[in-house]
Design a protein around this motif. Structure first.
Motif, PDB file in Angstrom:
ATOM      1  N   ARG A 136      -2.075   0.289  -7.786  1.00  0.00           N
ATOM      2  CA  ARG A 136      -3.599   1.530  -6.789  1.00  0.00           C
ATOM      3  C   ARG A 136      -3.028   1.303  -5.146  1.00  0.00           C
ATOM      4  O   ARG A 136      -2.991   2.221  -4.439  1.00  0.00           O
ATOM      5  CB  ARG A 136      -4.760   0.281  -7.038  1.00  0.00           C
ATOM      6  CG  ARG A 136      -5.778   1.130  -6.362  1.00  0.00           C
ATOM      7  CD  ARG A 136      -7.327   0.259  -6.321  1.00  0.00           C
ATOM      8  NE  ARG A 136      -7.968   0.794  -5.495  1.00  0.00           N
ATOM      9  CZ  ARG A 136      -8.627  -0.025  -4.894  1.00  0.00           C
ATOM     10  NH1 ARG A 136      -8.088  -1.378  -3.992  1.00  0.00           N
ATOM     11  NH2 ARG A 136      -9.164  -0.032  -3.796  1.00  0.00           N
ATOM     12  N   ASN A 137      -2.687   0.518  -5.008  1.00  0.00           N
ATOM     13  CA  ASN A 137      -1.854   0.096  -3.694  1.00  0.00           C
ATOM     14  C   ASN A 137      -1.245   1.254  -3.470  1.00  0.00           C
ATOM     15  O   ASN A 137      -0.817   1.852  -1.912  1.00  0.00           O
ATOM     16  CB  ASN A 137      -1.560  -1.652  -3.569  1.00  0.00           C
ATOM     17  CG  ASN A 137      -2.469  -2.207  -3.389  1.00  0.00           C
ATOM     18  OD1 ASN A 137      -3.885  -1.797  -2.822  1.00  0.00           O
ATOM     19  ND2 ASN A 137      -2.141  -3.802  -2.764  1.00  0.00           N
ATOM     20  N   LEU A 184      -8.284   3.278   4.956  1.00  0.00           N
ATOM     21  CA  LEU A 184      -7.890   3.788   4.059  1.00  0.00           C
ATOM     22  C   LEU A 184      -8.259   5.115   2.816  1.00  0.00           C
ATOM     23  O   LEU A 184      -7.947   6.208   2.956  1.00  0.00           O
ATOM     24  CB  LEU A 184      -7.017   2.714   4.161  1.00  0.00           C
ATOM     25  CG  LEU A 184      -5.684   2.928   4.967  1.00  0.00           C
ATOM     26  CD1 LEU A 184      -4.367   2.547   4.874  1.00  0.00           C
ATOM     27  CD2 LEU A 184      -5.503   4.391   5.708  1.00  0.00           C
ATOM     28  N   THR A 185      -9.626   4.983   2.750  1.00  0.00           N
ATOM     29  CA  THR A 185      -9.755   5.487   1.636  1.00  0.00           C
ATOM     30  C   THR A 185     -10.921   5.899   1.415  1.00  0.00           C
ATOM     31  O   THR A 185     -10.737   6.865   1.327  1.00  0.00           O
ATOM     32  CB  THR A 185     -10.315   4.720   0.177  1.00  0.00           C
ATOM     33  OG1 THR A 185     -10.932   3.334   0.619  1.00  0.00           O
ATOM     34  CG2 THR A 185      -8.741   3.661  -0.217  1.00  0.00           C
ATOM     35  N   PHE A 233      -5.950  -4.599   1.185  1.00  0.00           N
ATOM     36  CA  PHE A 233      -5.150  -4.245   0.830  1.00  0.00           C
ATOM     37  C   PHE A 233      -6.138  -4.265  -1.136  1.00  0.00           C
ATOM     38  O   PHE A 233      -5.248  -4.028  -1.957  1.00  0.00           O
ATOM     39  CB  PHE A 233      -3.133  -4.871   0.595  1.00  0.00           C
ATOM     40  CG  PHE A 233      -3.181  -4.940   1.640  1.00  0.00           C
ATOM     41  CD1 PHE A 233      -2.462  -3.350   1.711  1.00  0.00           C
ATOM     42  CD2 PHE A 233      -2.855  -6.165   2.671  1.00  0.00           C
ATOM     43  CE1 PHE A 233      -2.112  -3.564   2.805  1.00  0.00           C
ATOM     44  CE2 PHE A 233      -2.105  -5.846   3.783  1.00  0.00           C
ATOM     45  CZ  PHE A 233      -1.387  -4.824   3.755  1.00  0.00           C
ATOM     46  N   THR A 251      -2.086   8.128   1.978  1.00  0.00           N
ATOM     47  CA  THR A 251      -2.508   8.307   2.975  1.00  0.00           C
ATOM     48  C   THR A 251      -1.386   8.869   3.807  1.00  0.00           C
ATOM     49  O   THR A 251      -1.383   9.160   5.464  1.00  0.00           O
ATOM     50  CB  THR A 251      -2.883   6.653   3.561  1.00  0.00           C
ATOM     51  OG1 THR A 251      -1.891   5.454   3.581  1.00  0.00           O
ATOM     52  CG2 THR A 251      -4.311   6.113   3.097  1.00  0.00           C
ATOM     53  N   PHE A 292      -8.565  -1.684   1.815  1.00  0.00           N
ATOM     54  CA  PHE A 292      -8.401  -1.506   2.247  1.00  0.00           C
ATOM     55  C   PHE A 292      -9.432  -1.087   4.130  1.00  0.00           C
ATOM     56  O   PHE A 292      -9.031  -0.275   4.513  1.00  0.00           O
ATOM     57  CB  PHE A 292      -8.085   0.629   2.162  1.00  0.00           C
ATOM     58  CG  PHE A 292      -6.487  -0.138   1.018  1.00  0.00           C
ATOM     59  CD1 PHE A 292      -5.527   0.112   1.217  1.00  0.00           C
ATOM     60  CD2 PHE A 292      -7.243   0.123  -0.390  1.00  0.00           C
ATOM     61  CE1 PHE A 292      -4.734  -0.323   0.668  1.00  0.00           C
ATOM     62  CE2 PHE A 292      -6.220  -0.006  -1.000  1.00  0.00           C
ATOM     63  CZ  PHE A 292      -5.049  -0.693  -0.978  1.00  0.00           C
ATOM     64  N   PRO A 296     -10.097   9.168   3.734  1.00  0.00           N
ATOM     65  CA  PRO A 296      -9.935  10.250   5.509  1.00  0.00           C
ATOM     66  C   PRO A 296     -10.878  10.387   5.536  1.00  0.00           C
ATOM     67  O   PRO A 296     -10.148  10.493   7.152  1.00  0.00           O
ATOM     68  CB  PRO A 296      -8.611  10.379   4.815  1.00  0.00           C
ATOM     69  CG  PRO A 296      -8.465  10.577   2.773  1.00  0.00           C
ATOM     70  CD  PRO A 296      -9.613   9.254   2.303  1.00  0.00           C
ATOM     71  N   ILE A 355      -2.229   4.429  -3.547  1.00  0.00           N
ATOM     72  CA  ILE A 355      -2.894   4.844  -2.420  1.00  0.00           C
ATOM     73  C   ILE A 355      -2.121   4.592  -0.639  1.00  0.00           C
ATOM     74  O   ILE A 355      -2.212   6.029   0.271  1.00  0.00           O
ATOM     75  CB  ILE A 355      -4.178   3.661  -1.664  1.00  0.00           C
ATOM     76  CG1 ILE A 355      -5.191   3.992  -2.814  1.00  0.00           C
ATOM     77  CG2 ILE A 355      -4.413   3.733  -0.565  1.00  0.00           C
ATOM     78  CD1 ILE A 355      -6.560   2.850  -2.687  1.00  0.00           C
TER      79      ILE A 355
END
Lengths: 293, 441
Positions: free
Chosen positions: B83-84, A41-42, A255, B91, A258, A44, B87
């Motif tokens: 942070r979660n 996810l981090t 989480f 996204t 990611f 993209p 993010i």
């Protein structure tokens, strides 16, 4: 007429089927597809790349995962075993001793209805080496202080104790309901035949209570395998990874790092693991009428 | 009545339009009078991490709302949760947050993903003369917030170096010289323990989280050791073994028994309650320890820098900034907020209220009220320029995979502190795991 009824039935079932497809089937299929991809996810810009079974292959060579599975199993076996034994004992006591039974039932519900996060944080403070009430009591009793969370040999036991404290009441309530639903005649007949309490317990009570014990065991087993807050809030899996169980590791991969591809593979694996364990328990023991009925 | 309904509705609509029109006209007139009111009526969503950086916003945000007419809704979480949330919001590209707190160690990750808005055009074209402080902040403190394109993506609110905080009263009582080196710290801890001091000789961070990585990695730098040298993993080296050998010994033998699960919160609690004689951590902590409202040792602490066998200063580099989410729909209002938060006005309020005494804008240190207010902790404030000058970012693994690398290293150090592994075993495992992370990259 029959055809119309069938159409009506299908129509009435449609909303439930849509909800099941949308919230049950689709996420599972999507998770399987993601588990076959490299997908962070981090990052993209890298997108979602199909990598086949690479994530599943990585699982085989991941020592941290296997150590986490062993800890999760250990947690489950001890927690479920002790809470079943303790729960059975308390249920029998409550069944025999009618004094203040209503009060005790309410008391037993309290740990279950308290949010696991609240329970875990409270225990974290109670276990604290310097400020915790347990160590204060030990000090008052002139006993040495004890490191409940920082000692790798003890930290899992501290977490297991919290789980047992919180969920034994569930076992008590299930078994108490079971005891109250048992027919009186076999017990009366056994007494007339001169059976002693031990014989009555081993040969009548336990066999008749078997289904209730198994229901409690299946529920507790699934709960214990899914444990997360209790450990995360008390030790975050530490010291080192001494208390990192499967769910904590999955949450970390998903989480914190990611890494959604690997996380999904771990999730699918866990899904099958829990399903397999539950199926084995149900199938082998014949509970829910799958065998012997 | 029903036949008249369309006419009634049309009349109501016309009246509403007229009122809205008048309202807008009024707002425009007001806006033209005061540029700070240009975004009056806007609601800004701000995502923050717990700490003194957020405390100032909690206490003084009313001033900003009054000055701008902008409503601020802030959420404060622990660092991983914050942070979660950022993010997941980025996204999904929903723009649920306009302003986000950005810890410097996550900047490479955020910049690679492109989730922050570059601030250069705002600085050039939309600066508020009284609030803007960017030209006063030293370039070295802005550096972690710059991308490879040279653009600035966040403004720092705080910056820390590594310091040893010690109890002056205990050191005087036992006639122990103030440590100047990592070796001195070990010797002092040993002397204190031998003398039977009734507090822990030392306390630090030893839990397996990435938030504690700064302590062990910063300590290692004093020995000339670092986790990454470019793309090369340099964990299993003689320098690192020496550094972590001393560090683990310090925490294991002279720290609390549960040192391996202690993070910054418990560490701070122990020191503030007077249960430890020394603490090595970031230079933000002396402000907290010197605050009489929360500390029982407020007037008993001393602060010093430490050097190690490598001839380098022990580090605890930390900095937190504020950036604008790329998906924010209120970017200009967000920029106004960031300028206000980093302004000299807010800094004055912070030290007056005792929220903190260390700032990134050096003008604060010249304010007469600051000098007056910090007289009692001059031992610390007088050292701040030197502390910030000692910061050396070269040891830090500034890569997008920071979180994984930091956890892989720190969980092993935590295990060594707990005694379940030797330092050599821990470093060999960490080397192997970090190599995998870097190779996977």
């Amino acid at each position: 007429m029959a055809a119309t009824n069938k159409k009506l039935l299908l129509l009435l079932m449609l909303p439930a089927a849509l909800v099941f497809l949308g919230l049950g089937v689709y996420p599972t299929v999507e998770a399987i597809l993601i588990s076959l991809s490299k997908y962070e996810l981090t990052n993209p810009a890298a997108g979602r790349l199909f990598v086949g079974l690479a994530n599943y292959k990585s699982m085989l060579a991941d020592p941290r995962l296997w150590a986490a599975i062993v800890r999760a199993m250990w947690f489950m076996v001890v927690s479920v075993g002790v809470s079943l034994a303790l729960g059975l004992l308390l249920a029998l006591l409550l069944y025999r001793v009618r004094w203040c039974q209503g009060f005790f039932r309410i008391v037993f519900i309290v740990p279950m209805v308290t949010a696991p996060a609240v329970v875990s944080l409270n225990f974290k403070f109670m276990y604290n080496y310097d400020f915790g009430i347990i160590n204060r009591i030990l000090e008052v009793l002139h006993l040495p202080r004890f490191d409940f969370l920082g000692n790798p040999a003890v930290t899992m036991w501290s977490a297991i104790f919290v789980d047992i404290w919180q969920w034994t009441p569930l076992v008590v309530l299930v078994l108490l309901a079971g005891l109250e639903s048992l027919p009186k005649e076999p017990f009366e007949a056994a007494l007339i035949d001169g059976a002693n309490p031990r014989q009555i317990f081993l040969h009548i009570t336990l066999p008749m209570l078997k289904k209730f014990v198994l229901v409690a065991a299946v529920i507790r087993m699934m709960d214990a395998l899914k444990v997360y807050e209790t450990i995360q809030l008390m030790t975050a899996g530490g010291p080192g990874t001494a208390s990192e169980t499967l769910n904590l590791y999955i949450a970390r991969v998903g989480f914190t790092w990611f890494d959604m591809g690997y996380c999904s593979a771990l999730g699918i694996f866990t899904l099958y693991l829990i399903t397999l364990l539950a199926w084995l328990l149900v199938r082998r023991t014949g509970v829910f009428g799958t065998k012997g009925d | 009545m029903l036949r008249k309904l369309p006419a009634i509705l049309i009349t109501l609509l016309a009246l509403t339009a007229l009122l809205v029109g008048c309202g807008e006209k009024g707002k425009t007139q007001e806006n033209s009078a005061d540029p700070r009111k240009a975004f009056a009526g806007t609601t800004l969503k701000v995502l923050l991490k717990t700490g003194y950086e957020a405390e100032a916003i909690k206490q003084f945000v009313g001033d900003f709302e009054q000055a701008t007419g902008i409503k601020v809704e802030y959420e404060i979480y622990d660092e991983p949760t914050m942070r979660n949330k950022f993010i997941l919001d980025s996204t999904s590209q929903t723009g649920a947050y306009d302003v986000v707190a950005t810890q410097f160690w996550y900047m490479p990750e955020y910049l690679r993903a492109g989730w922050l808005e570059p601030l250069d055009s705002y600085i050039a074209e939309k600066s508020d003369a009284a609030w803007s402080s960017v030209r006063h902040i030293p370039q070295g403190l802005l550096a972690p917030y710059k991308g490879s394109d040279g653009k600035l993506y966040a403004l720092p609110v705080s910056a820390s170096g590594g310091v040893l905080i010690y109890r002056k009263d205990i050191f005087e009582q036992y006639k122990i010289p103030v440590p100047q080196t990592t070796e001195d710290v070990l010797a002092a801890a040993k002397s204190l323990k031998a003398a039977g001091v009734n507090v822990y000789p030392f306390v630090g961070r030893g839990d397996p989280s990435s938030a504690s990585f700064g302590t062990s990695a910063g300590w290692a730098w004093a020995y000339g050791a670092k986790v990454l040298d470019g793309e090369r993993v340099t964990i299993n080296t003689p320098e690192m073994k020496h550094a972590m050998g001393d560090f683990v010994q310090l925490l294991r033998q002279y720290g609390p028994p549960n040192q391996a699960v202690i993070g910054w919160d418990v560490m701070s609690e122990l020191f503030r309650q007077g249960k430890a004689a020394m603490n090595f951590d970031m230079s933000g902590f002396p402000s907290v320890y010197a605050n009489k409202e929360v500390s029982s040792v407020a007037d008993k602490i001393g602060v010093t820098l430490l050097k190690g066998p490598g001839g380098k200063y022990a580090q605890w580099m930390y900095s937190e900034g504020l950036g604008i989410s790329r998906y924010s729909k209120n970017k200009e209002a967000a920029w106004l907020f960031i300028q206000w938060r980093t302004s000299l006005d807010v800094a004055k309020k912070e030290f007056e209220a005792g929220v903190r005494y260390d700032f990134v804008d050096p003008r604060v240190y010249e304010v007469p009220e600051y000098k007056e207010k910090t007289k009692s902790i001059e031992f610390f404030t007088s050292q701040l320029p030197e502390i910030l000058a000692s910061v050396d970012a070269t040891y830090w693994p500034a890569i997008p995979e920071f979180e994984q690398v930091a956890q892989a290293f720190q969980k092993e150090i935590s295990a060594a502190i707990a005694g379940s592994k030797t330092v050599d075993q821990a470093l060999a495992i960490a080397q192997n795991e970090v190599e995998k992370i870097i190779t996977k990259k």
